[in-house]
Design a protein around this motif. Sequence first.
Motif, PDB file in Angstrom:
ATOM      1  N   LEU A 195      58.505  50.190  25.605  1.00  0.00           N
ATOM      2  CA  LEU A 195      57.522  51.225  25.571  1.00  0.00           C
ATOM      3  C   LEU A 195      57.645  51.943  26.882  1.00  0.00           C
ATOM      4  N   ILE A 196      57.327  53.394  26.843  1.00  0.00           N
ATOM      5  CA  ILE A 196      56.880  53.976  28.239  1.00  0.00           C
ATOM      6  C   ILE A 196      55.780  54.524  28.031  1.00  0.00           C
ATOM      7  N   TYR A 197      54.801  54.693  29.256  1.00  0.00           N
ATOM      8  CA  TYR A 197      53.635  55.430  29.306  1.00  0.00           C
ATOM      9  C   TYR A 197      53.692  56.192  30.497  1.00  0.00           C
ATOM     10  N   LYS A 230      54.448  59.235  26.279  1.00  0.00           N
ATOM     11  CA  LYS A 230      54.564  58.036  25.405  1.00  0.00           C
ATOM     12  C   LYS A 230      55.857  57.771  24.700  1.00  0.00           C
ATOM     13  N   GLY A 231      56.388  56.782  24.433  1.00  0.00           N
ATOM     14  CA  GLY A 231      57.640  56.742  23.675  1.00  0.00           C
ATOM     15  C   GLY A 231      58.117  55.404  23.554  1.00  0.00           C
ATOM     16  N   GLU A 232      59.172  55.148  22.730  1.00  0.00           N
ATOM     17  CA  GLU A 232      59.816  53.769  22.308  1.00  0.00           C
ATOM     18  C   GLU A 232      61.021  53.756  22.125  1.00  0.00           C
ATOM     19  N   ALA A 233      61.798  52.697  22.082  1.00  0.00           N
ATOM     20  CA  ALA A 233      63.234  52.425  21.925  1.00  0.00           C
ATOM     21  C   ALA A 233      63.406  51.003  21.393  1.00  0.00           C
ATOM     22  N   ASP A 234      64.548  50.778  20.839  1.00  0.00           N
ATOM     23  CA  ASP A 234      64.901  49.486  20.618  1.00  0.00           C
ATOM     24  C   ASP A 234      65.585  48.671  21.475  1.00  0.00           C
TER      25      ASP A 234
END
Length: 116
Positions: A7-9, A67-71
Amino acid sequence: MEEEIYLIYGQLMASQSLEALALLFPKMKTKLGESSHYEGGRYLRITDVAETELTFEKIQRKEFLIKGEADTKEALQNLCKRISAILTANQLKHRMELYDEAEVQFHFLHFNWENT
């Protein structure tokens, strides 16, 4: 086996519109939309390889939540480094905190941000 999600915040302080912000990323897939979290809010979503995505959500006149996400850790780190480099080149104040699947921060990117 449980799927790992990284995750990114963060935050971006900028007076640009979402449309102007989207123009900073001509080589990336972008999408503008209406926020379901903030009344009258809008967002810019940037999608990269392997379903890695990052969203800028305008919450105030000059403030965006990121915000974001990755595997994978590498996919998230690569996208965030590219986006941070573009924001920095345009002198846009921002910070990005990257977290692993255990919610431990493993990277911090920023421009002109004082980490308190």
